[in-house]
Design a protein around this motif. Structure first.
Motif, PDB file in Angstrom:
ATOM      1  N   GLY A 194       0.822  -1.208   0.000  1.00  0.00           N
ATOM      2  CA  GLY A 194       0.000   0.000   0.000  1.00  0.00           C
ATOM      3  C   GLY A 194       0.855   1.257   0.000  1.00  0.00           C
ATOM      4  O   GLY A 194       2.081   1.223   0.026  1.00  0.00           O
ATOM      5  N   SER A 195       0.180   2.396  -0.018  1.00  0.00           N
ATOM      6  CA  SER A 195       0.870   3.686   0.021  1.00  0.00           C
ATOM      7  C   SER A 195       1.450   3.930   1.402  1.00  0.00           C
ATOM      8  O   SER A 195       0.900   3.471   2.409  1.00  0.00           O
ATOM      9  CB  SER A 195      -0.112   4.813  -0.311  1.00  0.00           C
ATOM     10  OG  SER A 195      -0.625   4.645  -1.598  1.00  0.00           O
ATOM     11  N   PRO A 196       2.536   4.704   1.484  1.00  0.00           N
ATOM     12  CA  PRO A 196       3.085   5.047   2.795  1.00  0.00           C
ATOM     13  C   PRO A 196       2.098   5.889   3.600  1.00  0.00           C
ATOM     14  O   PRO A 196       1.252   6.597   3.044  1.00  0.00           O
ATOM     15  CB  PRO A 196       4.332   5.857   2.470  1.00  0.00           C
ATOM     16  CG  PRO A 196       4.595   5.677   1.032  1.00  0.00           C
ATOM     17  CD  PRO A 196       3.333   5.213   0.399  1.00  0.00           C
ATOM     18  N   THR A 197       2.212   5.832   4.900  1.00  0.00           N
ATOM     19  CA  THR A 197       1.288   6.541   5.781  1.00  0.00           C
ATOM     20  C   THR A 197       1.354   8.044   5.566  1.00  0.00           C
ATOM     21  O   THR A 197       0.315   8.718   5.535  1.00  0.00           O
ATOM     22  CB  THR A 197       1.609   6.217   7.253  1.00  0.00           C
ATOM     23  OG1 THR A 197       1.572   4.794   7.420  1.00  0.00           O
ATOM     24  CG2 THR A 197       0.615   6.851   8.180  1.00  0.00           C
ATOM     25  N   TRP A 198       2.564   8.601   5.395  1.00  0.00           N
ATOM     26  CA  TRP A 198       2.687  10.047   5.218  1.00  0.00           C
ATOM     27  C   TRP A 198       2.006  10.503   3.938  1.00  0.00           C
ATOM     28  O   TRP A 198       1.447  11.595   3.877  1.00  0.00           O
ATOM     29  CB  TRP A 198       4.158  10.478   5.224  1.00  0.00           C
ATOM     30  CG  TRP A 198       4.987   9.904   4.096  1.00  0.00           C
ATOM     31  CD1 TRP A 198       5.681   8.746   4.110  1.00  0.00           C
ATOM     32  CD2 TRP A 198       5.168  10.476   2.800  1.00  0.00           C
ATOM     33  NE1 TRP A 198       6.299   8.547   2.895  1.00  0.00           N
ATOM     34  CE2 TRP A 198       6.003   9.593   2.073  1.00  0.00           C
ATOM     35  CE3 TRP A 198       4.723  11.642   2.183  1.00  0.00           C
ATOM     36  CZ2 TRP A 198       6.378   9.843   0.762  1.00  0.00           C
ATOM     37  CZ3 TRP A 198       5.103  11.882   0.880  1.00  0.00           C
ATOM     38  CH2 TRP A 198       5.928  10.993   0.186  1.00  0.00           C
ATOM     39  N   LEU A 199       1.988   9.659   2.908  1.00  0.00           N
ATOM     40  CA  LEU A 199       1.327  10.016   1.657  1.00  0.00           C
ATOM     41  C   LEU A 199      -0.191  10.023   1.843  1.00  0.00           C
ATOM     42  O   LEU A 199      -0.889  10.886   1.297  1.00  0.00           O
ATOM     43  CB  LEU A 199       1.735   9.046   0.559  1.00  0.00           C
ATOM     44  CG  LEU A 199       1.309   9.393  -0.866  1.00  0.00           C
ATOM     45  CD1 LEU A 199       1.905  10.742  -1.270  1.00  0.00           C
ATOM     46  CD2 LEU A 199       1.767   8.315  -1.820  1.00  0.00           C
ATOM     47  N   LYS A 200      -0.691   9.097   2.626  1.00  0.00           N
ATOM     48  CA  LYS A 200      -2.125   9.067   2.921  1.00  0.00           C
ATOM     49  C   LYS A 200      -2.542  10.303   3.706  1.00  0.00           C
ATOM     50  O   LYS A 200      -3.586  10.899   3.433  1.00  0.00           O
ATOM     51  CB  LYS A 200      -2.475   7.807   3.706  1.00  0.00           C
ATOM     52  CG  LYS A 200      -2.413   6.545   2.898  1.00  0.00           C
ATOM     53  CD  LYS A 200      -2.764   5.343   3.761  1.00  0.00           C
ATOM     54  CE  LYS A 200      -2.626   4.057   2.975  1.00  0.00           C
ATOM     55  NZ  LYS A 200      -2.897   2.864   3.797  1.00  0.00           N
ATOM     56  N   VAL A 201      -1.722  10.710   4.670  1.00  0.00           N
ATOM     57  CA  VAL A 201      -2.041  11.888   5.478  1.00  0.00           C
ATOM     58  C   VAL A 201      -2.083  13.132   4.607  1.00  0.00           C
ATOM     59  O   VAL A 201      -3.003  13.955   4.715  1.00  0.00           O
ATOM     60  CB  VAL A 201      -1.016  12.050   6.629  1.00  0.00           C
ATOM     61  CG1 VAL A 201      -1.171  13.391   7.322  1.00  0.00           C
ATOM     62  CG2 VAL A 201      -1.142  10.906   7.615  1.00  0.00           C
ATOM     63  N   ILE A 202      -1.107  13.296   3.736  1.00  0.00           N
ATOM     64  CA  ILE A 202      -1.092  14.456   2.828  1.00  0.00           C
ATOM     65  C   ILE A 202      -2.322  14.430   1.924  1.00  0.00           C
ATOM     66  O   ILE A 202      -2.945  15.464   1.678  1.00  0.00           O
ATOM     67  CB  ILE A 202       0.212  14.484   2.007  1.00  0.00           C
ATOM     68  CG1 ILE A 202       1.389  14.825   2.916  1.00  0.00           C
ATOM     69  CG2 ILE A 202       0.122  15.500   0.872  1.00  0.00           C
ATOM     70  CD1 ILE A 202       2.736  14.756   2.245  1.00  0.00           C
ATOM     71  N   GLY A 203      -2.698  13.260   1.446  1.00  0.00           N
ATOM     72  CA  GLY A 203      -3.890  13.138   0.603  1.00  0.00           C
ATOM     73  C   GLY A 203      -5.148  13.541   1.344  1.00  0.00           C
ATOM     74  O   GLY A 203      -6.006  14.240   0.803  1.00  0.00           O
ATOM     75  N   TYR A 204      -5.272  13.108   2.606  1.00  0.00           N
ATOM     76  CA  TYR A 204      -6.447  13.476   3.396  1.00  0.00           C
ATOM     77  C   TYR A 204      -6.480  14.974   3.685  1.00  0.00           C
ATOM     78  O   TYR A 204      -7.550  15.583   3.688  1.00  0.00           O
ATOM     79  CB  TYR A 204      -6.485  12.689   4.706  1.00  0.00           C
ATOM     80  CG  TYR A 204      -6.846  11.235   4.528  1.00  0.00           C
ATOM     81  CD1 TYR A 204      -7.895  10.842   3.710  1.00  0.00           C
ATOM     82  CD2 TYR A 204      -6.128  10.240   5.178  1.00  0.00           C
ATOM     83  CE1 TYR A 204      -8.222   9.506   3.542  1.00  0.00           C
ATOM     84  CE2 TYR A 204      -6.441   8.901   5.021  1.00  0.00           C
ATOM     85  CZ  TYR A 204      -7.493   8.539   4.201  1.00  0.00           C
ATOM     86  OH  TYR A 204      -7.816   7.230   4.040  1.00  0.00           O
ATOM     87  N   VAL A 205      -5.331  15.571   3.921  1.00  0.00           N
ATOM     88  CA  VAL A 205      -5.276  17.020   4.178  1.00  0.00           C
ATOM     89  C   VAL A 205      -5.710  17.787   2.928  1.00  0.00           C
ATOM     90  O   VAL A 205      -6.517  18.717   3.006  1.00  0.00           O
ATOM     91  CB  VAL A 205      -3.859  17.441   4.631  1.00  0.00           C
ATOM     92  CG1 VAL A 205      -3.698  18.952   4.611  1.00  0.00           C
ATOM     93  CG2 VAL A 205      -3.558  16.881   6.006  1.00  0.00           C
TER      94      VAL A 205
ATOM     95  N   LEU B  63      -7.547  16.688   0.435  1.00  0.00           N
ATOM     96  CA  LEU B  63      -8.969  16.420   0.219  1.00  0.00           C
ATOM     97  C   LEU B  63      -9.827  17.245   1.170  1.00  0.00           C
ATOM     98  O   LEU B  63     -10.859  17.791   0.761  1.00  0.00           O
ATOM     99  CB  LEU B  63      -9.251  14.929   0.391  1.00  0.00           C
ATOM    100  CG  LEU B  63     -10.674  14.466   0.108  1.00  0.00           C
ATOM    101  CD1 LEU B  63     -11.014  14.717  -1.357  1.00  0.00           C
ATOM    102  CD2 LEU B  63     -10.817  12.998   0.442  1.00  0.00           C
ATOM    103  N   SER B  64      -9.398  17.385   2.410  1.00  0.00           N
ATOM    104  CA  SER B  64     -10.143  18.190   3.386  1.00  0.00           C
ATOM    105  C   SER B  64     -10.177  19.656   2.985  1.00  0.00           C
ATOM    106  O   SER B  64     -11.202  20.325   3.138  1.00  0.00           O
ATOM    107  CB  SER B  64      -9.507  18.056   4.771  1.00  0.00           C
ATOM    108  OG  SER B  64      -9.546  16.731   5.201  1.00  0.00           O
ATOM    109  N   ILE B  65      -9.065  20.166   2.474  1.00  0.00           N
ATOM    110  CA  ILE B  65      -9.034  21.564   2.020  1.00  0.00           C
ATOM    111  C   ILE B  65     -10.013  21.772   0.874  1.00  0.00           C
ATOM    112  O   ILE B  65     -10.739  22.769   0.836  1.00  0.00           O
ATOM    113  CB  ILE B  65      -7.596  21.960   1.620  1.00  0.00           C
ATOM    114  CG1 ILE B  65      -6.714  22.051   2.861  1.00  0.00           C
ATOM    115  CG2 ILE B  65      -7.580  23.290   0.864  1.00  0.00           C
ATOM    116  CD1 ILE B  65      -5.244  22.231   2.570  1.00  0.00           C
ATOM    117  N   PHE B  66     -10.063  20.841  -0.071  1.00  0.00           N
ATOM    118  CA  PHE B  66     -11.008  20.952  -1.187  1.00  0.00           C
ATOM    119  C   PHE B  66     -12.457  20.904  -0.703  1.00  0.00           C
ATOM    120  O   PHE B  66     -13.310  21.653  -1.190  1.00  0.00           O
ATOM    121  CB  PHE B  66     -10.773  19.857  -2.223  1.00  0.00           C
ATOM    122  CG  PHE B  66      -9.628  20.139  -3.153  1.00  0.00           C
ATOM    123  CD1 PHE B  66      -9.542  21.319  -3.852  1.00  0.00           C
ATOM    124  CD2 PHE B  66      -8.625  19.199  -3.332  1.00  0.00           C
ATOM    125  CE1 PHE B  66      -8.491  21.589  -4.703  1.00  0.00           C
ATOM    126  CE2 PHE B  66      -7.572  19.442  -4.185  1.00  0.00           C
ATOM    127  CZ  PHE B  66      -7.504  20.649  -4.867  1.00  0.00           C
TER     128      PHE B  66
END
Length: 75
Positions: free
Chosen positions: A7-18, A20-23
């Motif tokens: 799977g994707s690294p955890t830090w990449l998932k966190v950046i993606g969620y951030v 997505l939240s901004i959008f």
């Protein structure tokens, strides 16, 4: 035997969620501006100008417009 995670690294998932939240927050803000503008009878841009333009700037713009009009009448 070692386990492998593909799977994707955890830090990449966190950046993606951030991101997505901004959008999502931006979309909710735009929706609020559209609803408020619809209730007031103003457009999206006019509503943003009303919300974010200080009163002194609006008064100054009106004074410049009045002065320009008076100068046209004098000429």
């Amino acid at each position: 035997m070692a386990r492998y995670s593909y799977g994707s690294p955890t830090w990449l998932k966190v950046i993606g969620y951030v991101i997505l939240s901004i959008f999502v927050l931006a979309a909710l803000f735009c929706l609020a501006v559209l609803i408020y503008g619809g209730c007031e009878g103003t457009t999206f841009v006019e509503t943003l100008k009303i919300w974010f333009t200080p009163d002194k700037v609006q008064e100054g713009a009106e004074a410049v417009e009045q002065t320009t009009t008076m100068l046209h009448f004098i000429k």
